[in-house]
Design a protein around this motif. Structure first.
Motif, PDB file in Angstrom:
ATOM      1  N   ARG A 132      -2.233   4.022  -5.889  1.00 30.32           N
ATOM      2  CA  ARG A 132      -3.166   4.747  -6.619  1.00 30.32           C
ATOM      3  C   ARG A 132      -3.232   5.131  -7.853  1.00 30.32           C
ATOM      4  NH1 ARG A 132      -6.104   7.326  -2.519  1.00 30.32           N
ATOM      5  NH2 ARG A 132      -5.539   7.397  -0.318  1.00 30.32           N
ATOM      6  N   ASP A 190       1.295   4.451  -1.663  1.00 32.37           N
ATOM      7  CA  ASP A 190       0.187   4.953  -2.232  1.00 32.37           C
ATOM      8  C   ASP A 190       0.687   5.836  -3.486  1.00 32.37           C
ATOM      9  OD1 ASP A 190       1.207   7.146  -0.847  1.00 32.37           O
ATOM     10  OD2 ASP A 190      -0.646   7.954  -0.151  1.00 32.37           O
ATOM     11  N   ASN A 227       0.787  -1.263   0.094  1.00 33.92           N
ATOM     12  CA  ASN A 227       0.009  -0.123   0.078  1.00 33.92           C
ATOM     13  C   ASN A 227       0.795   1.455  -0.042  1.00 33.92           C
ATOM     14  OD1 ASN A 227      -2.261   1.456  -0.005  1.00 33.92           O
ATOM     15  ND2 ASN A 227      -2.514   1.648   2.233  1.00 33.92           N
TER      16      ASN A 227
END
Lengths: 354, 354
Positions: free
Chosen positions: A295, A291, A289
């Motif tokens: 993302r 980001d 994760n």
């Protein structure tokens, strides 16, 4: 009052003395001292009042003098060999934030893997009489090279190899792998492949073990050969371009669990070149994760979060216990990971922990 | 000798005294002290010999006692509000490495933008009597919120807003923009567009100013509207999908200079979706040389490197001068950026600075 203080600070710095605190609180210097040192008996109200007044007038005990007589200095050290910061920064953020609420500052030294730098940093921490030390790393089976040097203060390890008699915190990588498998099974996927980082990382073996165990409990075998490469997009991309060939399977897998987010991103980019849809044809789960990768992947990545910020908090709170002389069991604590759902597996997007 | 020391370290930590150093060197305690404090007259040979012996036997002066009498503590503080570490980690690496070679340790405190955390950290640094402080940031027009508090020690600013009377180091962003323009012109590109981060960043304006000036000196205007968005791949990607429409031009540009590597990467990914070739149809230059992005982009990114590691070194060496009482001119030092050629512009790949 605040205005006065900021005006004062523009002048030559001047220390507020404990005498002034005592006078403002209407207590003796000895009572004020006990209140501030958390020693001696007095009502909680008096203690709180003295401490509040000390804060209001900007009192700070002389740390140097206090250190000389063996009191706490309200600072911790954090030594890390993760000069890239990927792992240590979230740990440091959690540690510093939990400690700030207790008035404790954290000093970080990044040391790379040079034993001389490690020695210099530990000596500096000792010289400065920090109350305790967090030793952090970039993988759970290595630590900064201490070379038998035992720091002269309590130590907690964080995301690093922990000696047998030490206290350490690591993410529960086996559980992380199991989480990925359960999620994909729950979505109805059955041809489940795993590609990961270099085989000599303990985390790689643990993630694979958790993954395989859930598959076998469900009556499945991992789909195709297990593939190992660098922790890079490039490895994911090359693997994705020739996925069936690399796995040694006739059909494509319907899901791939990747050892980190960079591998996952490279894989997804390559699958798009091959016109394979994510998540419709192949669901992809990452790990970390991180980001800026998770993302930016198209579609955004469902991935395992190692909760490193929480790990930093736990390491700090345990270290404070050790400094306070409380009994702390030696050993390794494995902290739970969790799944962050985005869109690379389909299913409902139930939330985003970051 | 080394074996003895490591055995010693497994036992209770014990400090080597200056008496033992003096005895081993065959000099008086007073001479040994002067040699180690760089004070008093003696032959360079004697000084070097005492210092070498002190290192060999693991002597460390008592930092706490030394701090009390106002001597140097051979530690620096680094306070940053860049909790992501993108900018501060290279600065910290350069600083720590340059200081390690001088026996100076660097303590980093990451503070986010909470004034209370900044205050706590500065107070901790003062309490610990660090010799000086580097204040680092994530953009050149902001600094951690000191709120009129003047640290009681020499201060140097690094990649952060520097007060008028302060000493600061920042990358020369105007020159960075100029470098990008000159490179693209030298490759024969003539329709030169620029997309960048939010307009309220001073660095955005400076990069654009350097870029535009070189274009105008060459008799060109920037191609199309200047476009601003977030510092993200998503902004680059969306812009890339509708590049002519966004720029308001009839033809595609033949080169795009992007305000950071993430924007550049998003742009390149979108251009590939549109079957526009990089670098054949459009050359792309990034900014930052953040290698996990610059190397993973397909093709790998030609980009501007802000030389933040060098900036950390310079900040540290200047701070040491200030601590030593040397005269240092206040003001802002702009350090040169350089171009790192990879493959997103074509041209010869002449090297890679990272």
């Amino acid at each position: 009052m605040d205005q006065d203080r900021s005006r004062l600070n523009l002048e030559e710095p001047r220390r507020v003395t404990i005498r002034e605190v005592a006078r403002a609180a209407g207590v003796s210097v000895s009572t004020a001292s006990k209140a501030l040192n958390e020693q001696g008996r007095m009502s909680p109200e008096t203690r709180d009042r003295v401490r509040q007044i000390a804060r209001d007038v900007g009192f700070r005990p002389n740390a140097v003098a206090r250190a000389l007589v063996g009191k706490r200095s309200f600072t911790l050290g954090l030594i890390t060999n993760d000069t890239y910061g990927r792992f240590t920064l979230p740990v440091a953020a959690g540690l510093a934030s939990a400690m700030a609420s207790k008035g404790v500052s954290v000093f970080l030294c990044a040391v790379d893997d040079d034993p001389a730098r490690v020695r210099l940093s530990i000596e500096a921490m000792e010289d400065k009489r920090v109350d305790g030390l967090v030793i952090a790393g970039k993988r759970i089976d290595r630590a900064p090279p201490l070379e038998n040097r035992r720091p002269a203060m309590p130590v907690v390890y964080a995301n690093a190899a922990t000696p047998p008699e030490g206290v350490g915190f690591v993410p529960d990588d086996k559980r992380g792998g199991a989480l990925a498998a359960r999620h994909l099974l729950s979505l109805g996927r059955r041809r489940l492949a795993h590609i990961s980082g270099p085989e000599d990382f303990a985390a790689v073996a643990l993630r694979a073990a958790g993954w395989c165990q859930v598959l076998r409990d469900a009556g499945l075998e991992p789909y195709g050969k297990s593939l190992h490469g660098s922790w890079s997009e490039a490895f994911g991309y090359e693997t994705g371009l020739f996925l069936r060939e690399r796995l040694g399977t006739e059909r494509y897998p319907d899901a791939v669990f990747c050892g980190n987010d960079q591998i996952a991103r490279g894989l997804i980019d390559a699958l798009q070149v091959r016109q394979i849809r994510v998540p419709e044809d192949i669901a992809v789960v990452g790990y970390d994760n991180w980001d800026i990768f998770a993302r930016a992947t198209r579609p955004p990545l469902t991935t395992i979060d190692m909760a490193l910020t929480r790990l930093g908090e736990c390491a700090g709170l345990t270290l404070l216990d050790m400094i306070a002389g409380k009994a702390v069991e030696p050993g390794l604590r494995k902290l739970p990971c969790h799944l962050v759902m985005r869109q690379s597996c389909g299913g409902e997007q139930i939330g985003d922990a970051t």
